[in-house]
Structures are given as C-alpha cells and as structure tokens.
Design a protein around this motif. Structure first.
Motif, PDB file in Angstrom:
ATOM      1  N   CYS B 246      35.553  48.388  36.129  1.00 10.76           N
ATOM      2  CA  CYS B 246      36.292  47.133  35.946  1.00 10.76           C
ATOM      3  C   CYS B 246      35.810  46.008  36.856  1.00 10.76           C
ATOM      4  O   CYS B 246      35.981  44.843  36.539  1.00 10.76           O
ATOM      5  N   HIS B 247      35.284  46.358  38.027  1.00 17.33           N
ATOM      6  CA  HIS B 247      34.949  45.339  39.018  1.00 17.33           C
ATOM      7  C   HIS B 247      33.453  45.291  39.290  1.00 17.33           C
ATOM      8  O   HIS B 247      32.812  46.330  39.449  1.00 17.33           O
ATOM      9  N   GLY B 258      38.480  43.635  35.501  1.00 14.60           N
ATOM     10  CA  GLY B 258      39.076  43.179  36.754  1.00 14.60           C
ATOM     11  C   GLY B 258      38.241  42.038  37.312  1.00 14.60           C
ATOM     12  O   GLY B 258      37.126  41.792  36.852  1.00 14.60           O
ATOM     13  N   MET B 312      46.175  46.014  37.663  1.00 16.71           N
ATOM     14  CA  MET B 312      45.229  47.073  38.018  1.00 16.71           C
ATOM     15  C   MET B 312      45.918  48.427  37.874  1.00 16.71           C
ATOM     16  O   MET B 312      46.823  48.756  38.630  1.00 16.71           O
TER      17      MET B 312
END
Lengths: 392, 334
Positions: B246-247, B258, B312
């Motif tokens: 996600c990051h 994210g 999250m």
C-alpha cells in the motif's frame, strides 16, 4: 564528400580505452540503454504482483539475455541464499526427501534451450489492437539455455514404486515466496521433460527468475515454471489451486471455461519492422525478422505476408527449429517504399498452423484472456513507421 | 537404486510445508469460523485491497458479485461467480494472504474469512459457521462451469497445413482497428528518461554556494537527530515489505492505496495534499499530531486503536524491534 569519421583521426584511434576489470560484471554499453524491460502500469494494481515485457523488438538471434528477460511475480521477487534453499519431495513417494542446493549439484545434469511464455502474452489484444509495440503485445516471453536436473531423476530418488499406476497421478509444485504459486502437473509431463534448473545462459538464475532454483516446464505456460522452488508433492488429484482455477483458465463465449490449458500453441511475431523498430533507411534492401515458437514441438516453417494476407511467402529460418525453443526467421526483401500490412504465420512439426484472430474468436469468443496465439498485424507506412492494427 | 542424495524429510517438516488442500477436502485442518467473526477479520486484514464487502479496491481482485456475467462481454470473475471449488479459497488464503503478511492468520481466522467471502456472495446466511465438517456441503455456483482443455478437438483440426492459403487468399484488405486510437501504450522510453535525467543533472551540477548555505541552515533548524543506525535501517527495509503493498517510498514514489511515506517521520500528520485521508486521521492532524517516534510506535502497534476511523486496515506490528527498525528506515526518506 569524404567522411571525417574516416579522414580525421578519432579519439578512440589515438587514445586508450578502459582497462580490464573496469566493469567486473559488465552491462550493455550506454548507447543501448533503451533495450530494457518495460511495464504497462494500468495492467495491474501493484508492481509487486505484476509483469513486465522483454524488449523483443530490439533483440536478434534467439537467446534472451537474463537482464532483459521479462519478470512475473505474485508477491515480489525474493532474495534467497543458496545455503538457505531446501527442496522437499513428499506425498505418495516411497521416502520423502529434503535436498539442499549442494545435493542438487551432485545429480547428473542436462542442458536445454526452451522458451518460457506467460499464458497472458498477447492477452490484451483479444478485444482489438491495443498496445503499440512488439515488446508489449508479445514480450511476455524469453528463451534461455537451462542447466538442471530432470525432475524425473529427483522423483525416482524419492521412489515411485509404492504409488502404483502413474498415469492418473500428479505432482504439485510450489515456490518459497509468499505467493506459493502452486500448480499441479500431470505425472506424465513430470517424468518427461520437466527440469529443476539452477543455471540459465551459463550463469546462475537472476533473482527475478527464481534464484537459486526454478522449475522449467517446456512448452507449457509460464505460470507453471515455479520460481524459488521449494516443494514437489506426488498426489492422486489436481490441487485446483488459485492459479489453476480462478486464473489461467479460458472462458469461452457461452460462459463455460477451459481448464488445464497448459500447452502454448504455435505462434510467431515480426519483431522488426514494428512500432518500436521502424524502418529508418527508406526503400531498398530491408530485413524483415521475427520469432516463432511452439509448445508442441519444433517450428518447421514461417510464412510472411506484406499485403495483409492476400499472398504469403516462406521466410528463411536462421537455423532448423528446435523443440519448445524460439526460432528466428528472416525475409530479405527489396522494399519499394509503399505501405505494408505485415504478418507472420508459424508452422510446427505437428502440422499446426498459427490461426488468425478471427479464426480464434470463432472458436473461443472475445472474453478469453490467456492463450492468444493469433497472427499479429503491423501496418508499415511509407515513412517506415509501423502501427499495431487489426485487418479484415 | 538412486544416488543416495538428500535426507529423509521429518514429519514435522512435512507438516510445516504440506499445506495444500484438495477439492475433496484433503488437507483441511481442524477449526471453524463464523460469518460474524469473518466480517471484522476480513475488515482488518483484507478490506484494504478487497473492499469491506469483498467488492475490490482499485485494480485489486473483486471477490464478490458477478453472478451470471460469464457469458457477457468482460465477465466479472469472483469467488461466487467463477471459482469452482471452495477448497481453493481456504488453500490460497492460508498460504498466500494477506498480501505482505502471508501465513500469519490462524486456521479459525481462515475459516471465518472464507465464511465471510461466501456471505458476501449471498451463498450462506449471516449465522453461518464454516468448519471441516460442513465444508464440502457448500455449493459453488460455477462448479460445473469448467471443461478440460479441448483444443485438440475444437481447434487443431481447423488450424492445419491443408487450410493454409498462399495465393489469392482474399480479394481486399481493410484496416478495422488501430492501437493508436486507443492510445494506452506507455509512452516513456528509456531515451526520454535518460534525456530528462541529463537535463536534471545539468541543473544540479553547477557548483552553487547557496546550496551549501541552505543545507547548513537546514541542519541548524532541525533538531539534532542522530543519523539512524545502518543495520537498523536495513532491518527496517525488511519489515517494510509488510507495508509495500500500500505504501511507497523513494524518489519516484507516488501515493498508492496508502499515502506516500517520504518525509513522514518527524513531521505533522496528514500533510500529503494529494491523498484522501480518513476523517479520523484529519482530526488527529488538526489536533496537532506529529509523527515522532512515540506517535509512530503507538500507531504502528495498533493502528485502529490509535487513530479511530483510520483507513489503514493493517493489524499492527507486534515487536518493538520491528517498529524501531521501520521508523529508522522511513526516516531515511525526506
């Protein structure tokens, strides 16, 4: 007028070049830095579970250098030391075994050149001409010389005496990465030509191709070539894992889906001229070249048309075709500078001839994703540029 | 017989790796899980990519819906509409999910998640409990939707030498579709990238005293932060694999599922103008939340407890060592 590159003394002809060891492991010269793998970001949610494409438009011969051979990961490429590698054989064998990397190196080895093609290669082209470049339409393929131990040898080491009838048995293979990527392979194939490989093109596998050990399943879809191989289980049924049910199955027009479509049928593509490799020299001698391959055996011939399939002529094979390996073809013509609708058509030793997209759609409909081995068309214009098109 | 190589696999070793489950239920572990439990377990572990109702986020797989679409154009293939065996769901979740934290769920959790995915597809009721005992009773709608590869019968007899034409194969040819009309081919070539980098290099290369002056000012303005221990940073890079789905971090990184995590450590929360933060995160930021070591430790231990309503869905890092390491790693990205 005299060419100063000839009449004037050039720097390289008077000064000195690099010494040995300037690059202990060399990369291609800087002038070739556009010959790289490329990705199509909109295809997948995340590059960790994605695919990129071999720059086939810029390569020649048949062997794919490892550094630009396409990658496909389901949970990212993992970094594993040889010392940490373990391969287990379990299930319906006489004696379950664990091998280290050093153990594998002590079995008799074989060398074979095979292509590895993702079942989704050309998959984006089902509905129509989409991606403008041979790298993107046909680049989910590479072709390497593998060194490894036949899977048969390892299965026999664990013993297949107690398992009984072999024809209805399977091996289930899985990787050590987080995706596992398990696939079921019928025993007949496992005992035939599957290789547990640890070298490619003479050197260790690259991390992105499953270092230290991957499975090589000649002629069958790339998803079965499990990387970071960790386990081989002899079973009495297919596991029907995610990668062999929800993915890598082929939905037909009526909504029914084919499963166990393992073989990659005969296919070819003109790699140059093509959208990323236009003609830059104008009319006159032109080398038309491309690649052909078949998961059912050796390529026996390739036809090329320059008029969109009204007439076809036989191309020249650089070497006789080899089983389940890429074959390079050439057609050397005198180009008159007029536009061309360029296609190639592969023949293999079973008598199979590569179909058109229309022929495939008649059988399968338009909802398929995998196993698109249709004839590809490039529209080459008078200025030498080429475009991916579909024709009547 | 044989070469006498390798050693016998121990029962506990086989048990550790032999996790696959066959369509007839072979390999299913003991345990059970309810739709009710599955809903929050799915929400915590799966929803970030697959959506709260298994409907899928962005390009991540949709797990629910799509019934009766298989014969349509662009069929929607989900567990409910397409998957022939329920064993595949359990097998895949147990070995390969969650993405970035595979093999961290208990067997009961996996039964519960499987039950919830069935519920999302309207295949079971909300009071359903899945276990080894009723596993094979669940009917998968597309169980009969598959045939074994029939190309040898339906295609090979047509695609033959006898049908390959060489002369006068058709009267005329027309172009019916062009890739350039769709325009979905990635544009950037290495040459262009190299040119851009060169241009960028040229602008930076000039020896400029203001550069140094500025960095001196920066150094003075920032609280003296010790350079992170390289070993800890390396360990953090490893921990960050759990976050990577996600990051993103680094030079060319962009927001994903994210937010981009460059320049987060030591800075106020929710500073990324291009990312749509949850209201909970925005409120915390408005309340002056700064991502110092303490705050990050709190958040990374139990994200949903620390920021109520955070999007999250990561469950949290259990070990303080991992948290310290990942913070050290993130601190290397400005």
């Amino acid at each position: 007028e005299a060419d100063p590159l000839i009449t004037e003394v050039q720097d390289w002809a008077t000064g000195l070049g690099d010494g040995v060891d300037a690059t202990p492991y060399g990369l291609p010269i800087e002038y070739e830095d556009d010959v790289v793998r490329r990705n199509v970001p909109w295809l997948t949610a995340d590059p960790i579970s994605s695919i990129n494409f071999t720059p086939i438009h810029a390569l020649d011969g048949t062997i794919t250098p490892q550094g630009c051979a396409f990658e496909r990961h389901h949970s990212g490429a993992i970094s594993m030391r040889k010392e940490d590698f373990r391969l287990m054989i379990n299930g319906l064998v006489d004696k379950p075994l664990v091998f280290t990397y050093a153990d594998l190196e002590r079995f008799p080895r074989e060398n074979h050149v095979y292509f590895c093609e993702c079942a989704a290669n050309t998959g984006m082209e089902w509905a129509g001409a989409q991606l403008n470049g041979a790298q993107f339409t046909h680049g989910m393929i590479h072709n390497m010389e593998y060194t490894g131990v036949p899977l048969r040898t390892l299965l026999q080491e664990a013993g297949l005496d107690a398992v009984g009838e072999l024809s209805d048995k399977w091996v289930y293979v899985e990787g050590a990465d987080a995706s596992s990527n398990g696939r079921s392979i019928p025993m007949e194939k496992a005992l035939d030509d599957v290789l547990v490989a640890f070298k490619a093109n003479g050197e260790a596998l690259r991390m992105e191709h499953g270092y230290p050990v991957r499975l090589v399943v000649p002629g069958w879809e790339g998803n079965m070539w499990v990387k970071w191989l960790r386990r081989i289980e002899v079973t009495d049924q297919a596991v029907e894992s995610r990668e062999e049910t929800s993915k890598y199955t082929d939905t037909l027009a009526d909504g029914t889906s084919r499963k166990w479509t393992w073989v990659m049928d005969a296919k070819s593509v003109v790699t140059s001229p093509s959208p990323q490799s236009p003609i830059t020299h104008g009319q006159g001698p032109l080398v038309i070249t491309g690649l052909a391959w078949s998961g059912n055996g050796a390529i026996t011939g390739v036809d090329v048309t320059t008029d969109g399939g009204m007439t076809w002529q036989k191309a020249r094979l650089a070497k006789p075709g080899e089983k389940m390996a890429l074959t390079r073809f050439y057609l050397d013509i005198d180009w008159d500078g007029s536009e061309m609708l360029l296609q190639s058509r592969a023949h293999d030793e079973t008598g199979y001839v590569q179909p058109t997209k229309t022929q495939l759609r008649e059988v399968r409909g338009e909802n398929s994703v995998y196993h698109n081995n249709c004839i590809q068309t490039w529209h080459v214009k008078e200025n030498g540029e080429a475009e991916n098109v579909e024709i009547s | 017989d044989g070469y006498g190589l390798g050693r016998e696999a121990l029962p506990e070793e086989i048990a550790a790796w032999n996790l696959d489950i066959a369509p007839d239920g072979t390999g299913l572990p003991d345990g059970s899980g309810s739709v009710e439990d599955g809903e929050w377990i799915f929400s915590e572990n799966c929803a970030v990519c697959h959506g709260e109702f298994a409907e899928g986020v962005d390009n991540w797989p949709k797990l629910a819906g799509g019934e009766d679409t298989l014969a349509d154009k662009d069929p929607l293939k989900t567990v409910g509409s397409y998957w022939p065996y329920l064993s595949t769901v359990f097998d895949y979740v147990r070995r390969s999910m969650p993405f970035g934290a595979a093999q961290t769920l208990s067997d009961d959790d996996i039964y519960a998640i499987t039950a919830y995915i069935l519920y999302s597809n309207y295949l079971v009721e909300d009071d359903f409990v899945l276990s080894k005992d009723n596993f094979l009773d669940v009917e998968m709608p597309n169980a009969e939707g598959f045939i074994v590869d029939d190309r040898a019968k339906t295609e090979y007899p047509i695609f033959t030498e006898a049908n390959a034409c060489y002369e006068n194969c058709k009267d005329d040819v027309e172009i019916t579709m062009r890739a350039t009309v769709l325009d979905v081919t990635p544009e950037e070539t290495a040459e262009e990238e190299a040119a851009l980098q060169e241009a960028a290099a040229e602008t930076v290369v000039e020896p400029d005293t203001t550069d140094k002056a500025e960095s001196a000012v920066d150094a003075a303005a920032e609280p003296a932060m010790e350079a992170p221990d390289p070993e800890l940073v390396a360990a953090g890079e490893n921990v960050f694999k759990k976050c990577k789905a996600c990051h993103k971090v680094g030079e060319d990184a962009k927001n994903g599922t994210g937010p981009l995590l460059n320049g987060v450590v030591g800075h106020p929360a929710a500073q990324n103008a291009d990312f749509k933060y949850s209201n909970g995160m925005k409120d915390a930021a408005a309340g002056g939340l700064v991502w110092d070591h303490e705050a990050l430790t709190g958040y990374l231990t139990k994200p949903r407890d620390y920021i109520k309503g955070t999007k999250m869905s990561f469950a949290g890092l259990k070990k303080q060592d991992d948290i310290d390491a990942v913070i050290a790693y993130l601190s290397t990205f400005d």
